[in-house]
Scaffold this motif. Structure first.
Motif, PDB file in Angstrom:
ATOM      1  N   HIS A 270      45.762  47.103  40.899  1.00 37.41           N
ATOM      2  CA  HIS A 270      44.885  46.652  41.980  1.00 37.41           C
ATOM      3  C   HIS A 270      44.726  45.124  41.952  1.00 37.41           C
ATOM      4  O   HIS A 270      44.860  44.450  42.982  1.00 37.41           O
ATOM      5  CB  HIS A 270      43.529  47.348  41.819  1.00 37.41           C
ATOM      6  CG  HIS A 270      42.476  46.913  42.775  1.00 37.41           C
ATOM      7  ND1 HIS A 270      42.297  47.520  43.997  1.00 37.41           N
ATOM      8  CD2 HIS A 270      41.545  45.926  42.706  1.00 37.41           C
ATOM      9  CE1 HIS A 270      41.291  46.932  44.628  1.00 37.41           C
ATOM     10  NE2 HIS A 270      40.816  45.954  43.866  1.00 37.41           N
ATOM     11  N   GLU A 271      44.472  44.563  40.764  1.00 33.88           N
ATOM     12  CA  GLU A 271      44.259  43.111  40.662  1.00 33.88           C
ATOM     13  C   GLU A 271      45.537  42.338  40.940  1.00 33.88           C
ATOM     14  O   GLU A 271      45.500  41.250  41.516  1.00 33.88           O
ATOM     15  CB  GLU A 271      43.698  42.745  39.278  1.00 33.88           C
ATOM     16  CG  GLU A 271      42.360  43.372  38.933  1.00 33.88           C
ATOM     17  CD  GLU A 271      41.275  43.154  39.983  1.00 33.88           C
ATOM     18  OE1 GLU A 271      41.342  42.173  40.732  1.00 33.88           O
ATOM     19  OE2 GLU A 271      40.360  43.999  40.068  1.00 33.88           O
ATOM     20  N   HIS A 274      45.644  41.861  44.536  1.00 37.23           N
ATOM     21  CA  HIS A 274      44.794  40.737  44.977  1.00 37.23           C
ATOM     22  C   HIS A 274      45.509  39.409  44.742  1.00 37.23           C
ATOM     23  O   HIS A 274      45.445  38.504  45.573  1.00 37.23           O
ATOM     24  CB  HIS A 274      43.485  40.716  44.187  1.00 37.23           C
ATOM     25  CG  HIS A 274      42.445  41.675  44.691  1.00 37.23           C
ATOM     26  ND1 HIS A 274      42.168  41.827  46.023  1.00 37.23           N
ATOM     27  CD2 HIS A 274      41.592  42.495  44.019  1.00 37.23           C
ATOM     28  CE1 HIS A 274      41.198  42.730  46.155  1.00 37.23           C
ATOM     29  NE2 HIS A 274      40.842  43.163  44.961  1.00 37.23           N
ATOM     30  N   HIS A 280      40.682  43.901  50.146  1.00 43.24           N
ATOM     31  CA  HIS A 280      40.288  45.298  49.949  1.00 43.24           C
ATOM     32  C   HIS A 280      40.591  46.153  51.181  1.00 43.24           C
ATOM     33  O   HIS A 280      40.711  45.641  52.287  1.00 43.24           O
ATOM     34  CB  HIS A 280      38.789  45.385  49.622  1.00 43.24           C
ATOM     35  CG  HIS A 280      38.503  45.104  48.171  1.00 43.24           C
ATOM     36  ND1 HIS A 280      37.351  44.523  47.729  1.00 43.24           N
ATOM     37  CD2 HIS A 280      39.266  45.346  47.056  1.00 43.24           C
ATOM     38  CE1 HIS A 280      37.403  44.407  46.415  1.00 43.24           C
ATOM     39  NE2 HIS A 280      38.553  44.885  45.981  1.00 43.24           N
TER      40      HIS A 280
HETATM   41 ZN   LIG Z   1      39.360  44.450  44.186  1.00 44.43          ZN
END
Ligand SMILES: [Zn+2]
Length: 314
Positions: A270-271, A274, A280
Motif C-alpha cells: 500500500h505504501e 503512495h 487513497h
Molecule cells: Zn494510505
C-alpha cells in the motif's frame, strides 16, 4: 559493482542475446539438413555455412562486445553518480533548507519523469502494458536497546504478497535491491513517526535528515537513480510505530521513502503505491484502501502507477 548495471546486462542477455543465439542455431540446423547439390560440390551447403559464420561474427561484435561496452560504461557512470549522490545527500540531509530542496527535487523529478514517460502512459490507457520494474531497498531500524524493529524473515511474507499484487494488478516486477539493518540504535523520533502533515514537518527536520543519511549509506548502490529519480528504488524504513490507524506512511511524490511498522508490515504494498503517487481509494478490495487489505487496482490507478519515476522498463 552496481546491481542496476548487472540487471541491464542480464536484460540484454535474456531479451537480445538469447533470441539471436536461438535464431542462429536454427539457421545452422537448417544448413545441416540441406541436401548437398553434387553438381557444384555441395556449394549450397558451403554458402549456407559462410552465411551462418558471418551471422555469428556480426552477433559477437554487435551483441557480445556491445553488452560488455554497455556494462563498463554503465559501471563508470553509475559509480560516479553514486558518489555525487552521496555528497548531494549530505546537503539534502541539512534540516529545513536541505530537506526543502530534497522535497522540491523529488517533486520536480516526479513530474519530469512522468512527462518523459507520456508515450507509455498513452499505451497503457489503450491497454498495452509490457512488464516494467519497480525497485525497493529496505532498511530496518534498531530501537534504543539496539534491538531491530523487524527481521528479513518477518518481512518476507509481505514482500511476497506485494510482488504478487504488483505483478497481477499492473504487470510490474517488484525487485528487492536489499534488506539492511542499521548498525546502531536509531533516534526515538525516527522509531515512532507521524504521518500526513506531521510526517511532512518531521521530514523537514532531524527525522528526514536521519533517513536521508541512512538511505545514502545503506542503499549506496542506488544513489545515482535517487539523484535523477528515474528507476529510483522506494526506500522502505521498518520503524517501531506509525501514528494513526495505518501501519505505514508515505509522503507521496515529496519523498522517496516510506515507513512501515516493522512488527506489523502489512502496509508495505500500500505504501509503495503512495510513493508512486497513488491516493487513497474507497473500494474495499482496492490496494489503496486505507485498511491496507486490498490487492486490486483500477485501470486509471494502474496507468498512474506505471508512469511513476520508480517504475521503469530496465
Ligand atoms: Zn494510505
Amino acid at each position: 559493482m552496481a546491481k542496476y548495471c548487472r540487471e541491464v546486462q542480464e536484460w540484454i542477455e535474456e531479451e537480445i542475446e538469447k533470441p539471436v543465439d536461438e535464431w542462429i542455431e536454427k539457421r545452422v540446423k537448417k544448413c545441416k539438413k540441406k541436401k548437398c547439390k553434387k553438381w557444384c560440390l555441395c556449394c549450397n551447403k558451403w554458402f549456407c555455412w559462410i552465411e551462418t559464420t558471418f551471422e555469428k561474427v556480426v552477433k559477437w561484435v554487435v551483441v557480445t562486445v556491445g553488452k560488455w561496452v554497455t556494462r563498463t560504461v554503465c559501471e563508470v557512470v553509475h559509480t560516479t553518480l553514486d558518489i555525487i549522490g552521496l555528497f548531494l545527500g549530505l546537503i539534502f540531509s541539512i534540516p529545513l533548507i536541505g530537506r526543502l530542496i530534497k522535497e522540491l527535487w523529488n517533486l520536480i523529478s516526479e513530474v519530469a519523469n512522468r512527462i518523459l514517460g507520456v508515450l507509455d502512459l498513452i499505451l497503457c490507457i489503450f491497454g498495452v502494458s509490457w512488464t516494467k520494474k519497480l525497485r525497493i531497498c529496505i532498511i530496518i531500524l534498531r530501537d534504543e536497546k539496539n534491538t531491530p524493529t523487524s527481521t528479513p524473515e518477518k518481512l518476507k511474507p509481505e514482500i511476497k504478497k506485494a510482488q504478487e499484487i504488483y505483478r497481477n494488478a499492473a504487470n510490474i516486477h517488484l525487485i528487492v535491491e536489499g534488506i539492511y539493518t542499521v548498525d546502531n540504535a536509531s533516534p526515538s523520533s525516527n522509531l515512532d513517526v507521524g504521518c500526513g502533515f506531521n510526517g511532512w514537518i518531521e521530514d523537514l527536520g532531524l527525522v528526514g535528515s536521519y533517513y536521508e543519511r541512512v538511505a545514502n549509506s545503506k542503499c549506496f548502490d542506488s544513489n545515482s537513480q535517487r539523484l535523477t529519480g528515474w528507476a529510483a528504488p522506494v526506500i522502505v524504513f521498518a520503524v517501531r510505530s506509525v501514528t494513526g490507524t495505518a501501519a505505514g506512511c508515505s509522503l507521496g511524490p515529496f519523498s522517496d521513502y516510506v515507513t512501515i511498522e516493522g512488527a506489523n508490515p502489512e502496509c508495505l504494498a500500500h505504501e509503495i503505491g503512495h510513493a508512486c503517487t497513488l491516493p487513497h481509494n474507497s473500494e474495499k478490495n482496492n490496494l489503496m484502501n486505507p485498511t491496507c487489505g486490498g490487492t486490486k487496482l483500477n485501470k486509471l490507478q494502474k496507468c498512474i502507477l506505471r508512469n511513476s519515476r520508480h517504475v521503469t522498463f530496465i
